[in-house]
Design a protein around this motif. Structure first.
Motif, PDB file in Angstrom:
ATOM      1  N   VAL A   6      19.371  32.852  37.672  1.00 63.46           N
ATOM      2  CA  VAL A   6      19.729  33.239  37.271  1.00 63.46           C
ATOM      3  C   VAL A   6      20.739  32.399  36.299  1.00 63.46           C
ATOM      4  CG1 VAL A   6      20.428  36.027  36.572  1.00 63.46           C
ATOM      5  CG2 VAL A   6      18.729  35.359  38.521  1.00 63.46           C
ATOM      6  N   GLY A   7      20.850  33.340  34.245  1.00 59.57           N
ATOM      7  CA  GLY A   7      21.629  33.501  33.229  1.00 59.57           C
ATOM      8  C   GLY A   7      21.602  31.732  33.529  1.00 59.57           C
ATOM      9  N   GLN A   8      22.703  31.316  33.436  1.00 56.05           N
ATOM     10  CA  GLN A   8      23.090  30.303  32.549  1.00 56.05           C
ATOM     11  C   GLN A   8      22.696  29.077  34.073  1.00 56.05           C
ATOM     12  OE1 GLN A   8      26.810  28.977  30.405  1.00 56.05           O
ATOM     13  NE2 GLN A   8      27.562  30.905  31.691  1.00 56.05           N
ATOM     14  N   ALA A   9      22.794  29.714  35.410  1.00 58.94           N
ATOM     15  CA  ALA A   9      21.825  28.576  37.025  1.00 58.94           C
ATOM     16  C   ALA A   9      20.542  27.918  36.672  1.00 58.94           C
ATOM     17  CB  ALA A   9      22.239  29.229  37.710  1.00 58.94           C
ATOM     18  N   THR A  10      19.746  28.514  35.295  1.00 61.10           N
ATOM     19  CA  THR A  10      18.583  28.331  35.267  1.00 61.10           C
ATOM     20  C   THR A  10      18.495  26.595  34.673  1.00 61.10           C
ATOM     21  OG1 THR A  10      18.123  29.121  32.639  1.00 61.10           O
ATOM     22  CG2 THR A  10      17.468  30.655  34.984  1.00 61.10           C
ATOM     23  N   ARG A  11      19.396  26.364  34.274  1.00 60.23           N
ATOM     24  CA  ARG A  11      19.890  25.098  33.955  1.00 60.23           C
ATOM     25  C   ARG A  11      19.840  24.299  35.129  1.00 60.23           C
ATOM     26  NH1 ARG A  11      24.595  25.235  29.599  1.00 60.23           N
ATOM     27  NH2 ARG A  11      23.754  22.976  29.384  1.00 60.23           N
ATOM     28  N   LEU A  12      20.618  24.073  35.675  1.00 60.52           N
ATOM     29  CA  LEU A  12      20.254  23.596  37.397  1.00 60.52           C
ATOM     30  C   LEU A  12      18.879  23.719  38.404  1.00 60.52           C
ATOM     31  CD1 LEU A  12      24.130  25.294  37.760  1.00 60.52           C
ATOM     32  CD2 LEU A  12      23.630  22.600  36.899  1.00 60.52           C
ATOM     33  N   ILE A  13      17.978  23.407  37.290  1.00 57.01           N
ATOM     34  CA  ILE A  13      16.528  24.383  38.762  1.00 57.01           C
ATOM     35  C   ILE A  13      16.185  22.886  38.858  1.00 57.01           C
ATOM     36  CG2 ILE A  13      14.316  23.856  38.344  1.00 57.01           C
ATOM     37  CD1 ILE A  13      14.979  27.201  36.571  1.00 57.01           C
ATOM     38  N   GLU A  14      16.605  21.961  38.350  1.00 53.87           N
ATOM     39  CA  GLU A  14      16.000  20.321  38.943  1.00 53.87           C
ATOM     40  C   GLU A  14      17.240  19.483  39.628  1.00 53.87           C
ATOM     41  OE1 GLU A  14      17.694  16.888  36.104  1.00 53.87           O
ATOM     42  OE2 GLU A  14      18.283  18.849  35.067  1.00 53.87           O
ATOM     43  N   TYR A  15      17.994  20.355  40.003  1.00 50.57           N
ATOM     44  CA  TYR A  15      19.166  19.802  41.216  1.00 50.57           C
ATOM     45  C   TYR A  15      18.198  20.636  41.769  1.00 50.57           C
ATOM     46  CZ  TYR A  15      21.967  17.889  36.973  1.00 50.57           C
ATOM     47  OH  TYR A  15      22.562  17.351  36.081  1.00 50.57           O
ATOM     48  N   VAL A  42      16.008  33.818  33.904  1.00 53.75           N
ATOM     49  CA  VAL A  42      15.002  33.680  35.569  1.00 53.75           C
ATOM     50  C   VAL A  42      14.393  32.913  35.947  1.00 53.75           C
ATOM     51  CG1 VAL A  42      14.275  35.332  37.526  1.00 53.75           C
ATOM     52  CG2 VAL A  42      15.785  36.375  35.868  1.00 53.75           C
ATOM     53  N   GLY A  43      14.138  32.034  36.789  1.00 56.74           N
ATOM     54  CA  GLY A  43      13.588  30.746  36.915  1.00 56.74           C
ATOM     55  C   GLY A  43      13.321  30.340  38.316  1.00 56.74           C
ATOM     56  N   HIS A  44      12.433  30.222  38.866  1.00 53.06           N
ATOM     57  CA  HIS A  44      12.770  29.376  40.141  1.00 53.06           C
ATOM     58  C   HIS A  44      12.471  27.358  40.380  1.00 53.06           C
ATOM     59  CE1 HIS A  44       8.585  28.140  40.549  1.00 53.06           C
ATOM     60  NE2 HIS A  44       8.244  29.213  40.151  1.00 53.06           N
ATOM     61  N   ALA A  45      12.633  27.204  41.258  1.00 49.77           N
ATOM     62  CA  ALA A  45      13.194  26.312  41.604  1.00 49.77           C
ATOM     63  C   ALA A  45      12.336  26.158  42.863  1.00 49.77           C
ATOM     64  CB  ALA A  45      14.494  25.389  42.065  1.00 49.77           C
ATOM     65  N   GLY A  46      10.933  25.517  43.286  1.00 50.55           N
ATOM     66  CA  GLY A  46       9.895  24.948  43.893  1.00 50.55           C
ATOM     67  C   GLY A  46       8.767  26.225  43.924  1.00 50.55           C
ATOM     68  N   ASP A  80      24.959  40.866  43.593  1.00 48.74           N
ATOM     69  CA  ASP A  80      26.050  41.195  45.058  1.00 48.74           C
ATOM     70  C   ASP A  80      25.697  40.042  46.222  1.00 48.74           C
ATOM     71  OD1 ASP A  80      27.766  42.701  44.197  1.00 48.74           O
ATOM     72  OD2 ASP A  80      26.612  45.076  45.255  1.00 48.74           O
ATOM     73  N   PHE A  81      24.467  39.376  45.984  1.00 52.26           N
ATOM     74  CA  PHE A  81      23.108  38.857  46.707  1.00 52.26           C
ATOM     75  C   PHE A  81      23.007  37.083  46.065  1.00 52.26           C
ATOM     76  CE2 PHE A  81      21.786  42.276  47.444  1.00 52.26           C
ATOM     77  CZ  PHE A  81      21.602  42.559  48.637  1.00 52.26           C
ATOM     78  N   LEU A  82      24.583  37.237  44.228  1.00 55.53           N
ATOM     79  CA  LEU A  82      24.582  35.897  43.562  1.00 55.53           C
ATOM     80  C   LEU A  82      25.478  34.959  44.278  1.00 55.53           C
ATOM     81  CD1 LEU A  82      23.261  37.123  40.365  1.00 55.53           C
ATOM     82  CD2 LEU A  82      21.324  35.799  41.885  1.00 55.53           C
ATOM     83  N   GLN A  83      24.963  33.759  44.505  1.00 55.31           N
ATOM     84  CA  GLN A  83      25.636  32.711  45.235  1.00 55.31           C
ATOM     85  C   GLN A  83      26.214  31.765  43.429  1.00 55.31           C
ATOM     86  OE1 GLN A  83      24.691  30.549  48.307  1.00 55.31           O
ATOM     87  NE2 GLN A  83      23.387  31.768  48.872  1.00 55.31           N
ATOM     88  N   PRO A  84      27.633  31.293  43.213  1.00 56.41           N
ATOM     89  CA  PRO A  84      27.820  30.561  42.341  1.00 56.41           C
ATOM     90  C   PRO A  84      27.336  29.401  41.815  1.00 56.41           C
ATOM     91  CG  PRO A  84      29.247  30.830  43.588  1.00 56.41           C
ATOM     92  CD  PRO A  84      28.305  30.943  44.500  1.00 56.41           C
ATOM     93  N   PRO A  85      26.985  29.166  40.887  1.00 57.05           N
ATOM     94  CA  PRO A  85      26.204  28.031  39.775  1.00 57.05           C
ATOM     95  C   PRO A  85      26.177  26.867  41.083  1.00 57.05           C
ATOM     96  CG  PRO A  85      26.590  29.550  38.358  1.00 57.05           C
ATOM     97  CD  PRO A  85      27.078  30.485  39.329  1.00 57.05           C
ATOM     98  N   PHE A  86      27.433  26.916  41.051  1.00 56.67           N
ATOM     99  CA  PHE A  86      27.859  24.943  41.747  1.00 56.67           C
ATOM    100  C   PHE A  86      27.100  24.848  42.894  1.00 56.67           C
ATOM    101  CE2 PHE A  86      31.378  27.215  43.280  1.00 56.67           C
ATOM    102  CZ  PHE A  86      31.413  27.317  44.839  1.00 56.67           C
ATOM    103  N   THR A  87      26.706  25.673  43.530  1.00 53.26           N
ATOM    104  CA  THR A  87      25.758  25.717  45.045  1.00 53.26           C
ATOM    105  C   THR A  87      25.080  24.996  44.704  1.00 53.26           C
ATOM    106  OG1 THR A  87      24.718  27.907  44.939  1.00 53.26           O
ATOM    107  CG2 THR A  87      27.168  27.933  45.464  1.00 53.26           C
ATOM    108  N   ALA A  88      23.838  24.799  44.076  1.00 54.68           N
ATOM    109  CA  ALA A  88      22.904  23.943  42.926  1.00 54.68           C
ATOM    110  C   ALA A  88      23.462  22.925  43.644  1.00 54.68           C
ATOM    111  CB  ALA A  88      22.558  24.270  41.461  1.00 54.68           C
ATOM    112  N   LEU A  89      24.263  22.243  43.358  1.00 60.66           N
ATOM    113  CA  LEU A  89      25.151  20.741  42.993  1.00 60.66           C
ATOM    114  C   LEU A  89      25.434  20.844  44.543  1.00 60.66           C
ATOM    115  CD1 LEU A  89      26.500  21.864  39.420  1.00 60.66           C
ATOM    116  CD2 LEU A  89      23.989  20.397  39.689  1.00 60.66           C
TER     117      LEU A  89
END
Length: 289
Positions: free
Chosen positions: A49-58, A31-35, A217-226
């Motif tokens: 959360v999970g693999q989405a932590t790799r998208l924090i910079e986006y 888990v990590g935060h973006a900002g 139930d509150f998680l949005q798909p990882p691609f929403t970071a992009l």
């Protein structure tokens, strides 16, 4: 478990506090935060959360919007109300017209001096750690981008601004510098982050709801970071190849575009691809699910 939690951070919590609470729900996922948001601030905090932590910079690259409240006529070492306030001697009372006339000089790419109490590292040490030891460092100005500033309310000494800016901007510093241009001082007394890109406050999840429900139930798909990365669809065979790190010809993609998000037929993020010589290859790959 993978995805983005679009959270409304309450006052009094650090961004790390929010991550720690979500971490307990997400274990064993990362888990990590973006900002970062200071404890004084509330509003939009995107937690990956999970693999989405790799998208924090986006997420961090996306424009941010704030509703900031300042108190004029005073200063503090932290540029906010967290530390002792000092009155500015014979502080002038700026007119609304004077404030509005001063705002344009802070729009665009500007040089901004970060607060002495900030997380910036100098010689391996956080500036706020040095400040707490009595060593207030004068941090070097750095470029930040301010897209817009709107005066929302002004009843001296309180000033409220709506600010849309790029990554790395310190809102405390913006209020300080604006006040100095008017011959006075200011501290930030309140801050609400109302948006990061398409993540807006009105649709953010409340902490109590997340803690009482199921995190997934509150998680949005990882691609929403992009939001700022163009997407294209790949076949099942292409998805397998990209996940294996293979390069491929993708003539439908514009080679002047630095990167694309590859989604499978079900809308799941497969990879972020970048041009390599005459082909395209994965910069980041994401496991199914």
């Amino acid at each position: 478990m993978n995805g983005l939690l679009h959270l409304n951070k309450p006052a009094g919590w650090t961004s790390r506090d929010a991550v720690n609470r979500i971490q307990r729900l997400a274990k064993p996922a990362k888990v990590g935060h973006a900002g970062t948001l200071d404890p004084l601030a509330t509003g939009v905090l995107v937690i990956c959360v999970g693999q989405a932590t790799r998208l924090i910079e986006y997420v961090q690259r996306q424009p941010k919007q704030y509703l900031a409240t300042f108190r004029l006529g005073v200063t503090s070492a932290s540029d906010d109300t967290e530390l002792e306030l000092t009155a500015v001697p014979d502080a002038p009372i700026p007119t609304r017209e004077a404030i509005e006339a001063a705002l344009p000089q802070f729009v665009g790419e500007i040089q901004q001096r970060p607060p002495a109490y900030s997380a910036i590292k100098v010689d391996g040490r956080r500036a706020y750690d040095s400040a707490r030891r009595g060593d207030l460092m004068e941090l070097a100005p750095r470029p930040v981008t301010i897209y817009s500033i709107e005066l929302i309310r002004y009843e001296y000494p309180e000033l409220v601004l709506d600010i849309r800016c790029g990554s790395g901007t310190y809102i405390r510093s913006l209020g300080r510098d604006l006040a100095e241009s008017l011959g006075t001082g200011a501290v930030m007394s309140g801050l609400v982050r109302t948006a990061i890109g398409e993540f807006r406050l009105e649709t953010a999840a409340k902490v109590d709801d997340v803690m009482a429900g199921k995190l997934k139930d509150f998680l949005q798909p990882p691609f929403t970071a992009l939001a700022n990365v163009p997407r294209f669809e790949v076949t099942p065979e292409q998805a397998i190849a990209l996940r294996q790190g293979k390069f491929m010809e993708l003539p439908e993609l514009d080679r002047d575009t630095p990167e694309y998000a590859a989604l499978d037929l079900e809308g799941h993020l497969v990879a972020i691809v970048i041009p390599r010589a005459s082909v395209w290859g994965p910069k980041l790959v994401f496991a199914p699910g």
